[in-house]
Design a protein around this motif. Structure first.
Motif, PDB file in Angstrom:
ATOM      1  N   ARG A 212      10.438 -72.527 -65.069  1.00  0.00           N
ATOM      2  CA  ARG A 212      10.096 -73.694 -65.888  1.00  0.00           C
ATOM      3  C   ARG A 212       9.287 -73.301 -67.126  1.00  0.00           C
ATOM      4  NH1 ARG A 212       6.402 -78.430 -63.817  1.00  0.00           N
ATOM      5  NH2 ARG A 212       6.843 -79.946 -65.427  1.00  0.00           N
ATOM      6  N   GLY A 215      10.833 -73.102 -70.657  1.00  0.00           N
ATOM      7  CA  GLY A 215      11.409 -74.281 -71.317  1.00  0.00           C
ATOM      8  C   GLY A 215      10.957 -74.436 -72.754  1.00  0.00           C
ATOM      9  N   ASP A 216       9.654 -74.271 -72.998  1.00  0.00           N
ATOM     10  CA  ASP A 216       9.124 -74.442 -74.358  1.00  0.00           C
ATOM     11  C   ASP A 216       9.730 -73.409 -75.304  1.00  0.00           C
ATOM     12  OD1 ASP A 216       7.647 -76.549 -73.618  1.00  0.00           O
ATOM     13  OD2 ASP A 216       5.726 -75.459 -73.463  1.00  0.00           O
ATOM     14  N   ILE A 220      14.212 -76.460 -74.250  1.00  0.00           N
ATOM     15  CA  ILE A 220      15.005 -77.270 -73.295  1.00  0.00           C
ATOM     16  C   ILE A 220      14.149 -77.559 -72.057  1.00  0.00           C
ATOM     17  CG2 ILE A 220      17.271 -76.380 -74.010  1.00  0.00           C
ATOM     18  CD1 ILE A 220      17.172 -74.622 -71.412  1.00  0.00           C
ATOM     19  N   GLN A 221      14.622 -78.527 -71.254  1.00  0.00           N
ATOM     20  CA  GLN A 221      13.962 -78.825 -69.983  1.00  0.00           C
ATOM     21  C   GLN A 221      14.502 -77.863 -68.922  1.00  0.00           C
ATOM     22  OE1 GLN A 221      11.764 -81.290 -69.241  1.00  0.00           O
ATOM     23  NE2 GLN A 221      11.700 -82.036 -71.356  1.00  0.00           N
ATOM     24  N   PRO A 223      13.830 -77.927 -65.243  1.00  0.00           N
ATOM     25  CA  PRO A 223      13.082 -78.533 -64.138  1.00  0.00           C
ATOM     26  C   PRO A 223      13.266 -77.777 -62.822  1.00  0.00           C
ATOM     27  CG  PRO A 223      15.010 -79.858 -64.648  1.00  0.00           C
ATOM     28  CD  PRO A 223      15.065 -78.656 -65.540  1.00  0.00           C
ATOM     29  N   THR A 310      15.542 -77.356 -57.864  1.00  0.00           N
ATOM     30  CA  THR A 310      15.772 -78.011 -59.157  1.00  0.00           C
ATOM     31  C   THR A 310      15.841 -79.520 -58.963  1.00  0.00           C
ATOM     32  OG1 THR A 310      18.177 -77.967 -58.967  1.00  0.00           O
ATOM     33  CG2 THR A 310      17.137 -76.061 -60.011  1.00  0.00           C
ATOM     34  N   GLN A 311      15.756 -80.220 -60.080  1.00  0.00           N
ATOM     35  CA  GLN A 311      15.716 -81.677 -60.043  1.00  0.00           C
ATOM     36  C   GLN A 311      16.954 -82.273 -59.376  1.00  0.00           C
ATOM     37  OE1 GLN A 311      14.078 -83.201 -63.744  1.00  0.00           O
ATOM     38  NE2 GLN A 311      15.596 -84.823 -63.635  1.00  0.00           N
ATOM     39  N   GLU A 366      21.575 -76.629 -69.753  1.00  0.00           N
ATOM     40  CA  GLU A 366      20.998 -77.605 -70.699  1.00  0.00           C
ATOM     41  C   GLU A 366      21.262 -79.043 -70.287  1.00  0.00           C
ATOM     42  OE1 GLU A 366      21.178 -76.396 -74.944  1.00  0.00           O
ATOM     43  OE2 GLU A 366      22.294 -74.702 -74.125  1.00  0.00           O
ATOM     44  N   PHE A 368      19.684 -81.044 -68.521  1.00  0.00           N
ATOM     45  CA  PHE A 368      18.518 -81.924 -68.424  1.00  0.00           C
ATOM     46  C   PHE A 368      17.953 -82.289 -69.804  1.00  0.00           C
ATOM     47  CE2 PHE A 368      18.697 -79.241 -64.608  1.00  0.00           C
ATOM     48  CZ  PHE A 368      18.842 -80.223 -63.645  1.00  0.00           C
TER      49      PHE A 368
END
Ligand code: FAD
Ligand code: GLY
Length: 369
Positions: A212, A215-216, A220-221, A223, A310-311, A366, A368
């Motif tokens: 995670r 991501g920055d 992108i997210q 999760p 993951t989400q 990508e 999310f």
């Protein structure tokens, strides 16, 4: 075309990708902040069980798992041959047990769709069941027997993978403490805490439950969250449990070294890898219900690892649209050992810009946003 590839993360996924990419002729460097295999991969029970661990239906995750199980016989023998190291790989088959009629009916339903995806499973009851698993509790009403499923000894498998990688010329740098992705669009530059820079044409991110944090960097997210698995092992004589035995409470798997591994909790505990009495007691209650001979036997070993969940329950595997220099391979949750050969081949196909089966779109990193 030979590419220079940097892989972040030396768990089973990073090492499998390294082994496959180097075998295809690429220059590969693995960067590990800690110790290769020191996180989830070394903690795993080693079950290769897509039919018993994916119960809902033939989704993309299940299909990748079945494909990976199909690749395993050849893959594991290649890892053994190249590394010169032995590790347990046992085609034990599995039993998914049910105590009640309603659960038996659910097993029947599952068998119907799994047969379309390579299972030669059968539903066993009474003498037919207790003949093949004699120590099982007589309270068990029925079990789904899936002969295809296997297991291996995960810590040794990961050590052999690392050795195999080294022997074929993968450069492995571990104990790096921290890594910063300095450049990823025009070229790849990753810098370690001691200011060493590692460059390449491509970056494969295989940082498991820690993914995670990237991501920055990529905008992108990602999760991916750690889900702790507490697990324990008993010492046994004469291998009293012959199959991998699953229920909706947990699993038991007897290893060649006569230990009986029993897992595992699913705890939301951040990055804490402690083992708790509460977690292990819950496993022990289930164990003795399935195998009464465990009633007065305490486990001799307890440990825990962080699964990368993951989400939406699917892994993130594939290139970024902003720069196909970056490929993600994270979020394998409960099945990273199983999925190691299929993930490695998929990642190598993405790097070489080969066509991959359509169902892999579900793993788009990508999705999310
Ligand atoms: P990891 O093994 O966690 O490796 C990730 C690596 O990346 C770590 O070594 C970490 O130090 C490193 N890292 C983190 N951040 C960075 C960074 N910034 N730069 C470089 N390196 C970094 N799966 C199965 O298929 N069968 C099983 O029977 C099974 N049993 C399990 C039992 C338990 C108790 C647990 C916890 C898991 C189990 N799993 C099983 C799941 C499996 O262990 C995982 O899915 C798999 O290990 C994930 O592999 P990985 O390489 O992605 O992660
Ligand atoms: N696949 C077993 C576990 O994650 O506990």
């Amino acid at each position: 075309m030979t590419e220079t590839i940097v892989i972040m993360g030396g768990g089973v996924i990073g090492l499998s990708c390294a082994f496959e990419l180097r075998s295809r002729g690429h220059e590969v460097t693995v960067l590990e902040i800690n110790r290769c295999g020191g996180q989830a991969s070394g903690a795993a029970a080693g079950m290769l069980a897509p039919y018993s661990e994916n119960l809902e239906g033939p989704d993309e995750f299940f299909r990748l798992g079945v494909e990976s199980l199909r690749l395993y016989p050849e893959w594991q023998s290649q890892v053994k041959r190249v590394s010169g190291m032995a590790f347990e790989y046992t085609p034990s088959g599995s039993l998914y047990i049910a105590y009640h009629e309603a659960d038996r009916l659910a097993l029947e339903g599952r068998l119907l769709w799994q047969k379309e995806f390579g299972s030669t499973g059968t539903l066993l009851e009474g003498d037919a069941l207790f003949r093949i698993e004699p120590m099982l509790s007589r309270n068990v009403r029925a079990a789904l027997h899936t002969p295809e499923e296997c297991h291996l000894y995960a810590p040794e498998y990961v050590r052999a993978l690392e050795q195999a990688c080294r022997f074929i010329g993968v450069r492995i740098f571990d104990q790096l403490e921290s890594l910063a992705i300095v450049e990823w669009q025009r070229e790849i530059v990753v810098q370690s805490a001691d200011q060493r820079a590692f460059g390449g044409d491509r970056l494969i991110v295989c940082s498991g439950a820690w993914a995670r944090e990237h991501g920055d960097t990529f905008g992108i997210q990602i999760p991916v969250y750690p889900i702790r698995g507490q697990i324990c092992a008993y010492e046994t004589e004469d291998k009293p449990v012959r199959h991998m035995v699953f229920s909706n409470q947990g699993y038991l798997v007897g290893k060649e070294n006569s230990t009986l591994v029993c897992g595992a909790s699913e705890d939301v505990a951040g990055f804490d890898t402690s083992v708790t009495d509460k977690g292990i007691d819950r496993l022990r209650r289930w164990n003795k219900q399935a195998f009464p001979f465990l009633e007065h036997r305490p486990p001799f070993h307890r440990w825990a690892g962080l699964r990368p969940s993951t989400q939406d329950g699917l892994p993130l595997i594939g290139p970024l649209s902003g720069s196909n220099r970056v490929v993600l391979a994270v979020g394998h949750y409960r099945n990273g050992i199983l999925l190691s050969p299929a993930t490695a081949k998929l990642v190598a196909d993405y790097v070489e810009e080969k066509r991959v089966p359509d169902y892999n779109r579900a793993f788009d990193p990508e999705r999310f946003g």
